[in-house]
Scaffold this motif. Structure first.
Motif, short mmCIF file in Angstrom:
data_model
loop_
_atom_site.label_atom_id
_atom_site.label_comp_id
_atom_site.label_asym_id
_atom_site.label_seq_id
_atom_site.Cartn_x
_atom_site.Cartn_y
_atom_site.Cartn_z
N ALA A 281 0.85 -1.19 0.00
CA ALA A 281 0.00 0.00 0.00
C ALA A 281 0.89 1.25 0.00
N CYS A 282 0.62 2.16 -0.93
CA CYS A 282 1.41 3.38 -1.06
C CYS A 282 0.51 4.61 -0.96
N ASN A 283 1.04 5.65 -0.34
CA ASN A 283 0.30 6.88 -0.12
C ASN A 283 0.64 7.92 -1.19
N VAL A 328 -0.05 -3.14 -11.32
CA VAL A 328 -1.39 -2.58 -11.49
C VAL A 328 -1.85 -1.94 -10.19
N PRO A 329 -2.03 -0.62 -10.16
CA PRO A 329 -2.49 0.06 -8.95
C PRO A 329 -4.00 -0.08 -8.78
N ILE A 330 -4.41 -0.30 -7.53
CA ILE A 330 -5.83 -0.38 -7.20
C ILE A 330 -6.12 0.67 -6.13
N TRP A 370 -4.74 6.37 -1.05
CA TRP A 370 -3.85 5.21 -1.10
C TRP A 370 -4.05 4.39 -2.37
N LEU A 371 -2.94 3.86 -2.89
CA LEU A 371 -2.96 2.91 -3.99
C LEU A 371 -2.39 1.58 -3.50
N VAL A 372 -3.04 0.50 -3.90
CA VAL A 372 -2.66 -0.83 -3.44
C VAL A 372 -2.15 -1.65 -4.63
N PHE A 373 -1.07 -2.39 -4.40
CA PHE A 373 -0.45 -3.22 -5.45
C PHE A 373 -0.37 -4.66 -4.96
N LYS A 374 -0.97 -5.58 -5.71
CA LYS A 374 -0.91 -7.00 -5.36
C LYS A 374 0.34 -7.64 -5.95
N ASP A 375 0.59 -8.88 -5.53
CA ASP A 375 1.69 -9.69 -6.08
C ASP A 375 3.04 -8.99 -5.95
N MET A 376 3.35 -8.55 -4.74
CA MET A 376 4.58 -7.78 -4.53
C MET A 376 5.56 -8.48 -3.59
N GLY A 377 5.51 -9.82 -3.55
CA GLY A 377 6.38 -10.53 -2.62
C GLY A 377 7.69 -11.00 -3.20
#
Length: 404
Positions: A281-283, A328-330, A370-377
């Motif tokens: 999660a990014c601000n 992909v930002p959500i 906030w923008l959320v990004f999946k698959d970031m591991g």
């Protein structure tokens, strides 16, 4: 084995909570501005169950370089995986969890002398090679090592072609190296390969396993008794992906070329285990509106530039290292019914290459959203830097109650 991650470090999910609700809770708390991760331990456990079900003959040796988070290593050591290490630092980190040295393979074909001496001092005997220099180093520094020859067998479609850097030719170079190893009295115990990270050609595993069979047979003619086959990495781990096709090819190829159950089959999955477990999660801390005029029509439009507090020198380093990697930002907030605008997303540093997304349609957002990004591991935290002294995001660990 040491106790796995303590409960104080884990947020236990109940029937009313999930990863998304935890992200919302953290993001909307007072004075929260820094980017952060949520790691779902349950996702890692589910991946392990999938691996054991789909590839029953193949023992996973997790690739530590992919994500060296202590929480990840603790979970995987508890599940009983082995570990693929590429340096003395990674070896030390794994051994600190009371993992046995024989559950580690030092899978870097070109190793500094000090790292070889360290492996010898702690009893990590399995390691790879693909060149003459390495054999002469091992003869001098670790003559009792158990060596695995790494051959090159690249997929035609993969994110990273590792054969550009590692792996000897199985038909021309490998026989020469094995003859040299035999003359030096070095104990070679098997074959390894890596078809490439992010493999999108399952048939590549069939070719590599077939080549490995040839090397096994040639080694027998020299008096060796190979008993280890390391089929490397390349397994997808993003949401919506599957290892089914790759597993089918591997299983059928092992049945054809290595039917003997006494041959130990291992692999080096990394992305598969951790990619989908991490959500970032990014601000949005700054916004710039840029007016553009169409050269043909003369019409003007506004393009929005959103600046977030993590970028390509941090968690999004994968964008630089892989040309085709797309994130992909959500938006965390619900923008249903909002008008969308041409937008770009930029990291926080002063460098102009720090662009996370070049062109995307996004709703009109505000500073503080906030923008959320999946698959970031995978290959994010492990290669993130603190360029410009921006902090590396904190990780919050969650687990479903039943999984815990």
């Amino acid at each position: 084995m040491k106790t796995a991650i303590s409960e104080e470090r884990v947020h236990i999910l109940d029937s009313q909570s999930n990863v998304w609700s935890v992200i919302s809770e953290i993001a909307l708390s007072d004075n929260q501005e820094d980017a952060f991760y949520v790691c779902d331990v349950g996702d890692i456990v589910r991946k392990h169950k999938t691996w054991k079900a789909k590839l029953p003959r193949v023992e996973p040796y997790y690739a530590v370089k992919c994500n060296h988070s202590l929480a990840v290593l603790e979970v995987l050591s508890t599940l009983g995986t082995g570990f693929d290490c590429a340096s003395k630092g990674e070896i030390e980190k794994v051994l600190s969890l009371d993992v046995r040295p024989d559950r580690i393979i030092f899978a870097l074909p070109t190793k500094p002398a000090s790292h070889i001496r360290h492996a010898a001092s702690v009893g990590v005997s399995r390691m790879t090679f693909d060149n003459e220099t390495e054999l002469h180093k091992l003869k001098k520094l670790y003559p009792n090592a158990e060596m695995v020859i790494r051959i090159r067998s690249d997929a035609t479609d993969a994110q990273f072609i590792l054969g550009r850097k590692f792996g000897c030719d199985p038909e021309t170079e490998a026989p020469e190296l094995l003859r040299l190893a035999k003359s030096l009295g070095i104990n070679v115990i098997g074959v390894s390969f890596h078809v490439g990270s992010g493999c999108r050609e399952p048939e590549a595993f069939q070719r590599a396993i077939s080549s490995s069979r040839y090397i096994f047979d040639y080694a027998t003619s020299l008096g060796y008794n190979f008993h280890v086959l390391d089929i490397g990495g390349g397994y997808p781990g993003e949401h919506g992906t599957s290892i089914d096709k790759i597993a089918d090819v591997i299983n059928s190829s092992l049945d054809k070329y290595f039917p003997d159950p006494s041959v130990e089959i291992i692999a080096e999955p990394g992305t598969f285990y951790v990619c989908s477990a991490y959500t970032l999660a990014c601000n949005i801390h700054s916004i710039r509106n840029v007016t553009e005029t169409d050269a043909e029509t003369g019409n003007t439009k506004t393009r929005k530039m959103y600046y977030i507090n993590d970028g390509v020198f941090g968690s999004f380093n994968c964008i630089i290292s892989c040309d085709n990697h797309v994130v992909v930002p959500i938006p965390l907030k619900d923008y249903t019914g909002s008008k969308y605008h041409p937008s770009s997303i930029w990291g926080p540093t002063c460098d102009c290459v720090d662009q996370v997304v070049e062109n995307i349609l996004l709703p009109e957002m505000m500073v503080g959203d906030w923008l959320v990004f999946k698959d970031m591991g995978a290959y994010t935290l492990s290669i993130a830097s603190s360029f410009n002294s921006f902090p590396i995001p904190k990780v919050h660990i969650v687990a479903d109650k039943n999984v815990w």
